[in-house]
Design a protein around this motif. Structure first.
Motif, short mmCIF file in Angstrom:
data_model
loop_
_atom_site.label_atom_id
_atom_site.label_comp_id
_atom_site.label_asym_id
_atom_site.label_seq_id
_atom_site.Cartn_x
_atom_site.Cartn_y
_atom_site.Cartn_z
N ILE A 1 0.85 -1.21 0.00
CA ILE A 1 0.00 0.00 0.00
C ILE A 1 0.88 1.25 0.00
O ILE A 1 0.64 2.20 -0.76
N LEU A 2 1.89 1.25 0.84
CA LEU A 2 2.80 2.40 0.91
C LEU A 2 3.59 2.58 -0.38
O LEU A 2 3.78 3.70 -0.85
N ILE A 3 4.03 1.47 -0.97
CA ILE A 3 4.80 1.55 -2.23
C ILE A 3 3.95 2.15 -3.34
O ILE A 3 4.41 3.03 -4.09
N VAL A 4 2.71 1.70 -3.48
CA VAL A 4 1.82 2.25 -4.52
C VAL A 4 1.56 3.73 -4.26
O VAL A 4 1.57 4.55 -5.19
N THR A 5 1.35 4.09 -3.00
CA THR A 5 1.13 5.50 -2.64
C THR A 5 2.34 6.35 -2.99
O THR A 5 2.22 7.45 -3.54
N ILE A 6 3.53 5.82 -2.69
CA ILE A 6 4.77 6.54 -3.00
C ILE A 6 4.92 6.75 -4.50
O ILE A 6 5.24 7.86 -4.97
N VAL A 7 4.69 5.69 -5.28
CA VAL A 7 4.83 5.79 -6.75
C VAL A 7 3.84 6.81 -7.31
O VAL A 7 4.19 7.61 -8.18
N LEU A 8 2.60 6.81 -6.81
CA LEU A 8 1.61 7.79 -7.29
C LEU A 8 2.04 9.21 -6.96
O LEU A 8 1.85 10.13 -7.76
N SER A 9 2.62 9.42 -5.78
CA SER A 9 3.10 10.76 -5.42
C SER A 9 4.24 11.19 -6.33
O SER A 9 4.36 12.38 -6.68
N MET A 10 5.07 10.23 -6.76
CA MET A 10 6.17 10.54 -7.67
C MET A 10 5.65 10.88 -9.06
O MET A 10 6.23 11.73 -9.76
N ILE A 11 4.56 10.24 -9.48
CA ILE A 11 3.99 10.54 -10.79
C ILE A 11 3.42 11.96 -10.83
O ILE A 11 3.55 12.66 -11.84
N LEU A 12 2.82 12.40 -9.74
CA LEU A 12 2.22 13.74 -9.69
C LEU A 12 3.27 14.85 -9.65
O LEU A 12 3.01 15.97 -10.08
N THR A 13 4.46 14.53 -9.16
CA THR A 13 5.48 15.55 -8.91
C THR A 13 5.94 16.32 -10.14
O THR A 13 5.94 17.55 -10.14
N PRO A 14 6.38 15.65 -11.23
CA PRO A 14 6.86 16.43 -12.39
C PRO A 14 5.80 17.34 -12.99
O PRO A 14 6.13 18.41 -13.52
N ILE A 15 4.55 16.93 -12.93
CA ILE A 15 3.47 17.79 -13.44
C ILE A 15 3.37 19.05 -12.59
O ILE A 15 3.25 20.17 -13.10
N ALA A 16 3.46 18.88 -11.27
CA ALA A 16 3.38 20.03 -10.36
C ALA A 16 4.59 20.94 -10.52
O ALA A 16 4.46 22.18 -10.56
N LEU A 17 5.79 20.35 -10.63
CA LEU A 17 7.01 21.17 -10.73
C LEU A 17 7.05 21.96 -12.04
O LEU A 17 7.61 23.06 -12.07
N LYS A 18 6.48 21.41 -13.08
CA LYS A 18 6.49 22.10 -14.37
C LYS A 18 5.72 23.42 -14.28
O LYS A 18 6.04 24.39 -14.97
N ASN A 19 4.71 23.46 -13.43
CA ASN A 19 3.87 24.66 -13.29
C ASN A 19 4.11 25.37 -11.96
O ASN A 19 3.25 26.13 -11.51
N LEU A 20 5.27 25.13 -11.35
CA LEU A 20 5.54 25.66 -10.02
C LEU A 20 5.48 27.18 -9.96
O LEU A 20 4.83 27.76 -9.07
N SER A 21 6.14 27.86 -10.90
CA SER A 21 6.18 29.32 -10.87
C SER A 21 4.79 29.93 -11.08
O SER A 21 4.42 30.91 -10.42
N LYS A 22 4.02 29.34 -11.99
CA LYS A 22 2.67 29.85 -12.24
C LYS A 22 1.78 29.69 -11.01
O LYS A 22 1.01 30.58 -10.65
N ILE A 23 1.90 28.53 -10.36
CA ILE A 23 1.10 28.28 -9.16
C ILE A 23 1.50 29.26 -8.06
O ILE A 23 0.64 29.84 -7.38
N ALA A 24 2.81 29.48 -7.89
CA ALA A 24 3.29 30.40 -6.85
C ALA A 24 2.82 31.82 -7.11
O ALA A 24 2.40 32.54 -6.20
N SER A 25 2.87 32.24 -8.38
CA SER A 25 2.46 33.61 -8.73
C SER A 25 0.97 33.82 -8.52
O SER A 25 0.55 34.90 -8.12
N SER A 26 0.18 32.79 -8.79
CA SER A 26 -1.27 32.93 -8.63
C SER A 26 -1.69 32.89 -7.17
O SER A 26 -2.60 33.61 -6.76
N LEU A 27 -1.01 32.07 -6.37
CA LEU A 27 -1.37 31.95 -4.96
C LEU A 27 -0.71 33.02 -4.08
O LEU A 27 -1.26 33.40 -3.04
N LEU A 28 0.47 33.48 -4.50
CA LEU A 28 1.20 34.47 -3.71
C LEU A 28 1.60 35.66 -4.58
O LEU A 28 2.79 35.92 -4.78
N PRO A 29 0.63 36.42 -5.12
CA PRO A 29 0.97 37.55 -5.98
C PRO A 29 1.67 38.67 -5.23
O PRO A 29 2.43 39.43 -5.80
#
Length: 544
Positions: A356-384
């Motif tokens: 269960i933990l291994i599958v959870t870890i892998v799913l968190s790793m899959i989400l990471t590059p998508i989030a990092l790609k839009n990191l600056s945009k997310i930061a600018s929108s949430l913390l203008p």
């Protein structure tokens, strides 16, 4: 096996071509490829193959080696706060909170709780640093905070493995022996690598380069990287720690850039293998049987890690840096997979819970590059409006005029200040990053602590009476926000902005900016001018 390799490469190319249309990183493509081949060829058990694990881990080894090339020993000493204070606090606090939850709420025994807490405190070095290297965020303030924490996490793997050994050992004398042995091994390893790097590497690479053989040079690079990794492994530490130290040693030599360029192809290829093995660990049957648990566990773990890291970084840095650092490290990393597998084989954690933990870890790793790609945009929108709570500490003369306002005291800002000093120009600096602000204060510079996107900060330095405003900020979204504020006050008639490439001008349209310096254009003109001078010199020599 050859058919599987060909099929894997084919699937990886097709999947990544499709994902590139949606601007998704190749990391996702490799993970998806691993999942596909695991089900097509029935290779779920292959991921536990020792040789495949060793090959995949060397992707991380070469990544850490190239990261080490960017950081000399002096640079690591300067980052001691990020590594030893911030990084240590993150690992300890995360582990402690997860242990308390596991022990008192989920009713795991203490040893299992410690293993789970330690494993979940780690983040993904491979994904985060690969992404940061590609988008060059590794050089920025939040990139330094992230790197410092990840280095500490890699170091923390050593006591975590030591803890597992202790839990599987019953004798008190054996525990003491293990601790003493590990301490001596660490001293010997660091001593050998340091002495070799200081006294042997430079003459060694000099002799190799004098042969003018690319094969010998590449072979020498691989020898150093793999040899240092093997030495660390021999002494009981992780491969990647040895590679990182070796990279730092080479960074002190003049060959660092050539070494890096020769190693990148190996790094990227083996990192691809690593991410394929991550995808092979996705078990849809396990996801189906424990879907509710995984869907609950995944966001809870990521939110918990976010708030812990944000709170620690926010102590001495801006909201934006704290947000980007925490957001980048919310996933659980590849070393966690190895720790859980080792704990499972030692009967320290149940097989179902580990899966269960291994599958959870892998799913968190899959989400990471998508989030990092839009990191600056997310930061600018949430913390203008990332306003620092510390007030401006510089008393500015109300009659001051004809001065230059420098926004940002990073590397460019510091060079600008040196030039302004030589020209005997009056100037005032505005900086909203604790590190650079403190550097300015230590240098006795006229520097104000605040966000240049705030009107009252700009008005406090008499912006309307200044002869020029130089925007020396790296973040393109932040440049737009700052220039909009300046435009409201002065219509940007005196504003000078530096951008990296011509395409970035689109972000500044409609702001009345007449003085935009494009970094690439200036460098290109300078380089072409040098070729013109070289051509003239060559022609004159030819005539002579």
């Amino acid at each position: 096996m050859l058919g599987i390799i060909v099929a894997t490469i084919f699937i990886a190319i097709i999947v990544n071509l499709i994902l590139k249309r949606f601007h998704l990183p190749t990391i996702i493509g490799y993970i998806v490829t691993g999942t596909i081949i695991a089900y097509i060829f029935g290779l779920h058990d292959a991921v536990n193959n020792h040789n495949l694990k060793e090959i995949a881990e060397f992707g991380i080894v070469f990544l850490m080696f190239t990261i080490g090339l960017e950081f000399s020993v002096d640079a690591l000493v300067r980052m001691k706060r990020e590594v030893f204070i911030t990084g240590s606090l993150q690992v300890i606090i995360t582990t402690l909170i997860v242990v308390l939850i596991s022990f008192y709420i989920l009713n795991f025994d203490f040893q299992t709780s410690m293993i789970i807490g330690a494993a979940l405190s780690l983040s993904s070095t491979a994904i985060v640093l690969k992404t940061y290297n590609e988008n060059r965020d590794i050089k920025k303030r939040h990139g330094q905070r992230v790197l410092g924490i990840l280095i500490m996490q890699d170091i923390a793997v050593i006591p975590i493995l030591l803890m597992i050994s202790i839990f599987t050992t019953n004798s008190g004398d054996s525990v003491l022996y293990i601790v003493i042995k590990t301490t001596i091994a660490a001293v010997v390893l660091i001593g050998i690598l340091y002495l070799a790097g200081k006294y042997l590497l430079e003459p060694f690479f000099t002799h190799v380069s004098e042969t003018n053989s690319e094969e010998l040079f590449v072979g020498s690079v691989l020898l150093i990287a793999i040899g240092a990794s093997y030495m660390a492994h021999y002494f009981g530490f992780s491969y990647s720690l040895g590679a990182f130290i070796a990279g730092m040693m080479i960074s002190e030599t003049k060959f660092k850039h050539q070494v890096e360029s020769d190693l990148i192809p190996f790094r990227n290829l083996l990192l691809g293998v690593f991410f394929v093995t991550v995808g092979m660990q996705i078990n849809f049957i396990m996801i189906y049987e424990h879907l509710f648990t995984i869907l609950l566990l995944l966001p809870v773990l990521m939110i918990l890690k976010y708030f812990i890291i944000y709170a620690i970084v926010r102590i001495d840095d801006t909201k934006r840096v704290a947000f980007k650092t925490a957001f980048s490290l919310v996933q659980i990393g590849e070393f966690s997979l190895a720790i859980l597998e080792l704990a499972r084989s030692g009967n320290l954690i149940g097989s179902t819970h580990a899966q269960i933990l291994i599958v959870t870890i892998v799913l968190s790793m899959i989400l990471t590059p998508i989030a990092l790609k839009n990191l600056s945009k997310i930061a600018s929108s949430l913390l203008p409006d990332d306003v620092m709570e510390v007030p401006a500490t510089l008393a500015v003369d109300k009659d001051l005029k004809g001065h230059v306002i420098v926004l940002g005291y990073g590397h460019l800002g510091q060079e600008l200040v040196r030039e302004l000093k030589d020209m005997r120009n009056d100037y005032i600096i505005i900086e909203n990053k604790i590190l650079y602000y403190q550097m300015g204060k230590n240098d006795n510079e006229p520097i104000i602590f605040g966000n240049a996107a705030q009107k009252h900060i700009l008005e406090s330095v008499n912006i309307k009476k200044a002869c020029a405003v130089i925007v020396a900020i790296d973040n393109q979204e932040q440049i737009r926000i700052v220039c909009e504020t300046i435009n409201d006050l002065t219509k940007n008639t005196k504003t000078i902005v530096k951008i990296t490439k011509s395409e970035d001008k689109k972000l500044l349209e409609g702001l009345h900016l007449e003085h935009i310096i494009v970094d690439d254009e200036v460098v290109a003109k300078a380089l072409v001018e040098e070729t013109r001078v070289c051509s003239i010199d060559f022609s004159q020599n030819k005539i002579l």
